[in-house]
Every structure is written in structure tokens, then in C-alpha cells.
Design an enzyme around this catalytic site. Structure first.
Site: not given
Lengths: 396, 441
Positions: B412-414
Site C-alpha cells: 500500500d503506497h500510502r
């Protein structure tokens, strides 16, 4: 050209700077104390405080009368809680709780004279109580079996109005009628009207129109706004940028803010306002500064939009508790009185519950019977056709 | 007297509610208005007070269950006597009684009346029939429906008469209703008729629906679809790939298999991957974390709740290894075997399927090299393990045949940047290519 500042009223202290937008909004939060203009005769701690303007209007309230106000509030709260439970048990379609607003309603209701007329919204169970309407008579509307069970003319209490703020027009019109029919004056039979609505209703065009007409016709109407801080999920700061009582200034009549959790102050201020109206000095706006302790209705969940700290803060200002403390400390009222009221409340709740469960569903004729005062041939034809239609079904 | 409390509509037009918790248990004494339970509706969470005083007989609904308005949820034994043959005269006028049962009480048909039950209940028809005219009907312009004896070949009876559940049954069994001879009154096809027609087997012509098969979406398929769709459209996915020479790990596995301690343990490569993931998470805790949008916080988990994606007859499920980071390689191998067996048998309890923090999906068992896995909702990383097979590999400048596996990590790049994701994947790869490295961490 004049400076725009010349058009704004001078403040008491010319050195004061105008508040910023943030300060204005902060002053409208439900957690503020009501400000220096708040009329209060009983503190949340139950201490009687002097007020040079309004002491005279509560001077006759002796210990018996105060006990009566206490009893009113306890009984009203008790049947309100019972109705809430009945809704949760499937016996009522909806209920509109008044929890927390007992003082605002009992104070105003007990300030009325028999000849005064009241226009409620849909939460005025306490005012209805003061008008001699039995709590069981409120049940038909909320069970969905009736549009209103009492005679508004006989009880001097209009039917509940569900449309927000609409009753302000009715009340203003009624009060204008009182004026036109010379029912305003110095005599003992002089009349006034009182109109109940909430903080959310003040954003309605109907309320504005009512204010305008009442002002220019000097109508004998007390606009009684119970500011319970929340219009369903909308806080007061979404309704106004000035405290609500100060709006009256713009319409040209007096506005006053009273501690809505102080039954004595509500009684005194409303007595004064009604008397102003009866003697031809109306209209008057009263903002009863209070708090809705429960949900907007049983269909609402306030935990989704407001914080518990507000509720905790307002619990300390409970309208019933301060009267109880005052009765004990300043009048030496004993425990047997409170026990007696509690027992009476439980009896009322039991009777209320039984009535609700046993309530007959009225027949379809009821829909037609109270539409007009006199018989109307088209309506009679409609009733006949509808009953014939219903009779066309086989028994279940 | 035994009384059933039906779920009321607490919010103007709701059709159902979930029971969140029970505050009472069978055998408890309850008072009028004592709180029985908390329910959650589409509008609000509310408490239900008891309408009667008495003893709780039975809880008819489990917490977490969603029930329709009007369904009985609890049985309360009240002190009142059972109504005698002649019921006591009701306080309400008799006219009200004729209009049906009182709110909250069962009527003659056993249904419990509710005040505002808008929600239609399956199988119930509330519309009352029109009265049949006493006189013979006037000549109708249209012919009346075919009587019971009418043959199904009657040209006018193009629509067979059957109740919806029977129609569904016929559809499920592949029975064409037009071929069924009705036995019910007024030419209605009954359940028995359909079952008989289905039992006749090939007698009924197979229904061809144009070369396609339609399967209702439900259960695990629906849940999987919802989860992957939600995940794919909320968490921005990044996927990185790494090919790893796992020869050393496979050699270690062979040695361990000969060890007495592993005599009864099914030691799979997946156990090594699980161990490597747990070790790598310690160096890169971002992969064992969660994005909490509502709170505006990133939640770091103290332990790894390791999900293992498993293909089962019911569909894809992801049971969790609890606190996987506290387990040794041997313990991991044992738990993995149990988990897989339980999942294949379809006996995984729901509690094993929730609360994961990282997932491994073993696509290698299908002979696939790699993939781009989609995150389990609420997790920051998922590792796909490809097939382990011999491949040409450069060792010391020369080609050699080595055992190679491809890893694919989606994150999850967040909350995980390329740096952390790459380090984590490289760590897992390093541990698998040189298991001895674990000693140095």
C-alpha cells in the site's frame, strides 16, 4: 458618503474591537455559558440569585409553587422516557424526546393564562401538560393512528406542527386577529399568543415572515425559541452568526435570552413577555438557552455527529436537579415529597404504557370527521366512496 | 406465559437490524424497560428495552446476526397465565380486535404484528384479496385461466402457474415449467410436481440457454469480490518482483527433514517464506501496519497476524496464523499444516479469518511463476510466492542450474514507500537465498 461603521450600533465599550469570525463562531458553540445577557434566577447548583428586572415576576413563587414546578418537570420527564421505551418496543412509530428541555417548557407553560393561545412545534409535551392535555392524548400522533386528539380551541393549544417553523405564521396571524378583535389591553381578560419553535426553525422563511408581520402589526405574540443547540445534526453555528435573541433587534422588537434549564427564570421572563403582549407592547422574542439531551427523534443517533463532552457539560446543568437542591437547601423539603413525586411518576408511566398498548385503531371514518367544522357534501361523497372501497375486500 | 418480542422498526421505515450484544441471558429476571440488547440499524445504534417483566426464556438471535423487522428475537416468560380458551375481554373495543392482532402480539396466522413494518417479508403476501362477487361473473372479454385439468399444451396457458419459490426450485433443478403437469388447485404447479419432473430425469428435455451457464453470486465469491474491489480502489498498489536462488533453503529443508525434531512435521517451503517474512518485518515495520483513514493515523502492529491465502472448495479464504512472529520454524510448519487442512475441509471458523496484518499467497502450488497480488483490505503488504523450480542461474560468472523462485510483493503506497518495500522484499529474498543470514539479525 458615510462610513459603513456609522450604520452599526455602538457597542457598550467603544474601545472593544469587533470579534473575528472565529470568535463569533466560538461564541455560538453549545458549550458556551449563555453570555452576560443570560437571565438566570436559579444557578445549576440550586442557588437563588437576584435579578433586578425579573425578581418581581417570580416573587409569588413560594415553596408550594416551586414544588409544583418540580412535580411538573419530573412527571413530564417520566412519561417522555416511557414513550421513548415504547417506541423501542414497537408500540410507537416515532417519538420526539424532550429530555433536557423540561424547564424551558414548564416555565413557559405555567406562565400562560387560561385565555392565552399556544402554537407548538412537535416537541412541546411539557407545554401540552401545562395546558391540561393528558399525556395519553399525545400518543395517537406518534402511533400513527390520529392527526391530533385534542380540541385546539377548547384547550387553547394548537395541534402539533411537523413542518419546521410553519406555526410562526399561524401564531402571528392568530395574534393579529386578537389585536383586530380588541382582545389586547389592560383588562384581566386580555389575551396573548405564544409560539414555540427551535433554533433550526429560525433559518426558515416562515419564521422570518412571522417576525416581520408581527413587528409591523404590533401583534401580541411571544416567539419562544428553545435553542437546544442542535437542529438534528446541524449545530447552531450553521444557523446564525449572532446569538438568536439579538435577531429581534433587526425586526424592531425586544429579544431576551433566558437560561432554558432554569424553570424559575423561564417562568418569570415568559410572564413578563406575555404581559407585554397582552397590554399591546408585543411582539417579544425569548431565546431559552437549553440543550437537547437525547436524540432529535427516535430515528436519530446523535453520537454520529456530536461529542460526549457537550452532553457531560450539560448534565451538570440539569433543570430538575437544581430545583431539587434548592427545595432541600433553602426550603427544607423532606425526602417524602420527592419519593411521593417519584411514585406518582411511576403510576403515570404505567397508565401511559397501558393506554398505548390498548389503544384502539380508529376506523377510516376518523380521517374525515374533523376536516371541517361543518358537513361538506364533497367530503361526505369521498368518505362514502372510500368506505365502499374498503368494504369490497374479503375478510382476511 | 410465553411471549416473543419481535424486532421493532426503531427508525421509520427500516427493514432489518443487527443484534450487536445481548445484555441478558436465559434465566435472567428482567423488569419492564430493562435493556435487553443493543442493535445496530442503517440509521443508528440503539438499545431495546424489555416490554414485559419476567424471565428470559430463550435468545432467538445470535450477536452479529442481521434479522428482519418483525422477527422474534427473544422469548420472555411472564407471570400472566396462558390465555384460556375464551380470551379475557380486552380493554380495547372489540372493533379494534377485528382489525387484526395487537402490535407486538402474534395473530392467528402466527405472524407478529408490527406498527410500521414496511419491509416485505419473503413469502408473505399482505394484500388482501378482493371479494369474489356472489353472482356469477359477467361474461368476461378474456377467457379465465385454465382450470386444473387443462393440459399444459393449451395454447393460451403460455405462462405456467407456480409460486416464486417453486419457480426457483425448477430453475435450480433445470426443469422447464412448461413441461410439468400441475396437480395443485387452479392449475398451479406445486413443489412436488417439480421434484417429480426432475426425478424423471432425462424425460424432461435439457434446457439449453444458449451456451452459457449463470451462477448466482453469493457467499465466499461475493465476499471475495467485495474485498478485492474495495482494496484495489482504495489502496494504491505497487508491486515489485524479485527472483531468488533458494537452493540453500531447499538444502536446509532436506537436512531438517532428517532431524528427529521434524519427524512428524510437514516442512514446506512456505514455512521458510513465513519465517523470512516475520524476520523481515522486524526491520521494516511499515509492512506490518494499517492505514486508518477515519482516525487519520497509521497503525503499527506489535505482532504479525499472518494470513495464508488458501484455495478451498468454497473459494478463496485467508486463515490467519496468530502472532506468527513469536513462532519457531517448526511451530510455523505445524500451524501451517493444520490451517491448510482445516481450510480444505471447510471448517475454518470465522474468527480465524479476521484481523490479519500481512498475507502470503502461494501461487507456486499452481505452477505459476509470479503474479501481482491484491492486498487484503486493511493490510499494507502481500507476498506472492511463485513456483520453485530448477532454472539456469549465473554463479561466480558461470551458468549453473539452481533452484529458483520468484517473489512478488504488493504494498500500500500510502504508508509504504519504494524504499521500505524494496528493502523488505530484498530481506526476504536474502534470507531465502542464504538462511544463515538470520543468525546475523
Amino acid at each position: 458618503m458615510s462610513d459603513p461603521q456609522d450604520w452599526t450600533p455602538a457597542t457598550a465599550d467603544p474601545g472593544l474591537r469587533r470579534p473575528s469570525r472565529e470568535q463569533v463562531v466560538a461564541g455560538l458553540k453549545a458549550t458556551v455559558e449563555g453570555g452576560p445577557d443570560l437571565v438566570q434566577l436559579l444557578t445549576p447548583e440550586g442557588e437563588r440569585v437576584a435579578d433586578p428586572r425579573f425578581d418581581a415576576w417570580a416573587a409569588d413563587v413560594d415553596v408550594d409553587a416551586l414544588q409544583g414546578l418540580y412535580r411538573d418537570m419530573v412527571l413530564v420527564r417520566r412519561f417522555d422516557r416511557e414513550a421513548n421505551a415504547l417506541q423501542r418496543q414497537g408500540q410507537l412509530g416515532i417519538w420526539v424526546p424532550l429530555l433536557g428541555q423540561e424547564a424551558a417548557q414548564i416555565g413557559a407553560g405555567r406562565a400562560m393564562k387560561p385565555q392565552d393561545m399556544a402554537f407548538p412545534s412537535y416537541r412541546e409535551h411539557g407545554v401540552a401538560w401545562c395546558r391540561g392535555i393528558d399525556p395519553t392524548e399525545l400518543l395517537g400522533i406518534f402511533r400513527g393512528t390520529d392527526h391530533g386528539s385534542w380540541d385546539p380551541i377548547a384547550r387553547r393549544f394548537h395541534l402539533y406542527t411537523i413542518v419546521i417553523g410553519n406555526q410562526c405564521l399561524n401564531a402571528t396571524g392568530y395574534a393579529m386577529g386578537q389585536k383586530f378583535e380588541s382582545k389586547v389591553g389592560d383588562g384581566p381578560d386580555a389575551e396573548a399568543t405564544i409560539c414555540f419553535f427551535g433554533d433550526g426553525a429560525t433559518s426558515q422563511g416562515d419564521v422570518h415572515e412571522g417576525f416581520v408581520w408581527a413587528a409591523v402589526y404590533d401583534a401580541p405574540v411571544v416567539f419562544y425559541c428553545q435553542n437546544n443547540q442542535w437542529a438534528i445534526s446541524e449545530p447552531l453555528e450553521r444557523q446564525t452568526r449572532v446569538p438568536l435573541y439579538r435577531r429581534a433587534q433587526g425586526y424592531g422588537f425586544p429579544g431576551i435570552r433566558v437560561d432554558g434549564n432554569d424553570v424559575l427564570a423561564c417562568l418569570a421572563v415568559t410572564r413578563w413577555a406575555l404581559e407585554e403582549c397582552r397590554t399591546g407592547n408585543g411582539p417579544v422574542l425569548i431565546e431559552a438557552f437549553t440543550y437537547r439531551m437525547d436524540a432529535h427523534t427516535t430515528s436519530d443517533d446523535p453520537t454520529r455527529y456530536r461529542l460526549a463532552d457537550e452532553l457531560e457539560l450539560w448534565k451538570l446543568k440539569d433543570p430538575i436537579e437544581r430545583v431539587r437542591v434548592n427545595l432541600v437547601r433553602e426550603h427544607g423539603v423532606g425526602q417524602e415529597f420527592f419519593d411521593g413525586v417519584a411514585a406518582e411518576a411511576d403510576e403515570l408511566a404505567a397508565r401511559f404504557r397501558q393506554f398505548c398498548i390498548d389503544m384502539p385503531t380508529p376506523g377510516p371514518e376518523r380521517m374525515f370527521s374533523e376536516v371541517y367544522a361543518e358537513a361538506s357534501p364533497p367530503l361526505e361523497a369521498q368518505e362514502e366512496a372510500y368506505l365502499a372501497y374498503l368494504a369490497g375486500f374479503a375478510a382476511e | 406465559m410465553r411471549r416473543e418480542f419481535a424486532l421493532p422498526d426503531v427508525g421509520e421505515g427500516l427493514t432489518e437490524a443487527e443484534i450487536v450484544t445481548w445484555n441478558v441471558a436465559p434465566g435472567d429476571q428482567v423488569q419492564v424497560n430493562q435493556i435487553l440488547c443493543e442493535i445496530e440499524t442503517a440509521k443508528a445504534a440503539v438499545e431495546l428495552p424489555s416490554p414485559w417483566a419476567g424471565t428470559v426464556g430463550e435468545l432467538l438471535v445470535q450477536p452479529g446476526q442481521t434479522v428482519a423487522v418483525g422477527s422474534p428475537i427473544i422469548v420472555i416468560e411472564t407471570a400472566e397465565a396462558e390465555p384460556a380458551a375464551a380470551p379475557a375481554p380486552p380493554p380495547a373495543p372489540a372493533a379494534a380486535e377485528e382489525r387484526g392482532p395487537k402490535i407486538g402480539e402474534a395473530g392467528q396466522d402466527g405472524r407478529i404484528a408490527t406498527l410500521v413494518g414496511y419491509g416485505p417479508r419473503p413469502g408473505s403476501v399482505t394484500r388482501r384479496p378482493r371479494k369474489r362477487p356472489a353472482a356469477p361473473p359477467p361474461p368476461a372479454p378474456e377467457p379465465r385461466p385454465a382450470p386444473a385439468a387443462a393440459p399444459a399444451t393449451d395454447g393460451r396457458a403460455t405462462v405456467p402457474l407456480a409460486k416464486p419459490p417453486v419457480r426457483k426450485l425448477a430453475k435450480d433443478l433445470g426443469v422447464d415449467l412448461r413441461t410439468v403437469t400441475p396437480s395443485g388447485p387452479d392449475g398451479v404447479i406445486t413443489r412436488a410436481d417439480v421434484e417429480a419432473a426432475a426425478g424423471a430425469g432425462s424425460a424432461a428435455p435439457a434446457v439449453s440457454s444458449g451456451g452459457e451457464r449463470r451462477v448466482p453470486i453469493r457467499g465466499v465469491r461475493r465476499a471475495t469480490a467485495a474485498a478485492v474491489t474495495q482494496s484495489a480502489f482504495t489502496a494504491p498498489h505497487v508491486t515489485e518482483f524479485l527472483s531468488v536462488d533458494v537452493t540453500a533453503t531447499m538444502q536446509l529443508r532436506d537436512r531438517l527433514r532428517a532431524d528427529r525434531a521434524y519427524r512428524d512435521v510437514k516442512l514446506t517451503p512456505l514455512a521458510f517464506v513465513a519465517k523470512a517474512v516475520c524476520l523481515a518485518v522486524e526491520r521494516t515495520p511499515e509492512l506490518n501496519a494499517r492505514w486508518d483513514e477515519d482516525a487519520g493515523e497509521i497503525v503499527y502492529h506489535d505482532h504479525v497476524q499472518l494470513g495464508i491465502a488458501a484455495a478451498t472448495p468454497r473459494g478463496l479464504i485467508v486463515p490467519k496464523i496468530r502472532d506468527a512472529d513469536t513462532l519457531s520454524l517448526r511451530e510455523l510448519a505445524i500451524v501451517l499444516a493444520e490451517l491448510t487442512e482445516t481450510a480444505r475441509a471447510g471448517k475454518t471458523p470465522p474468527s480465524d479469518l479476521v484481523g490479519g496484518t500481512f498475507t502470503i499467497t502461494n501461487v507456486g502450488v499452481f505452477g505459476v511463476d509470479t503474479g501481482t497480488p491484491i492486498l487484503n483490505p486493511g493490510e499494507a503488504g502481500i507476498l506472492a510466492v511463485g513456483a520453485i523450480k530448477p532454472m539456469p542461474w549465473v554463479v561466480d560468472g558461470e551458468l549453473a542450474v539452481r533452484t529458483v523462485c520468484q517473489l512478488a510483493l504488493s504494498f500500500d503506497h500510502r504508508l509504504v514507500d519504494g524504499e521500505q518495500g524494496s528493502r523488505f522484499l530484498a530481506d526476504v529474498g536474502a534470507l531465502l537465498s542464504d538462511p544463515g543470514l538470520a543468525l546475523t539479525w
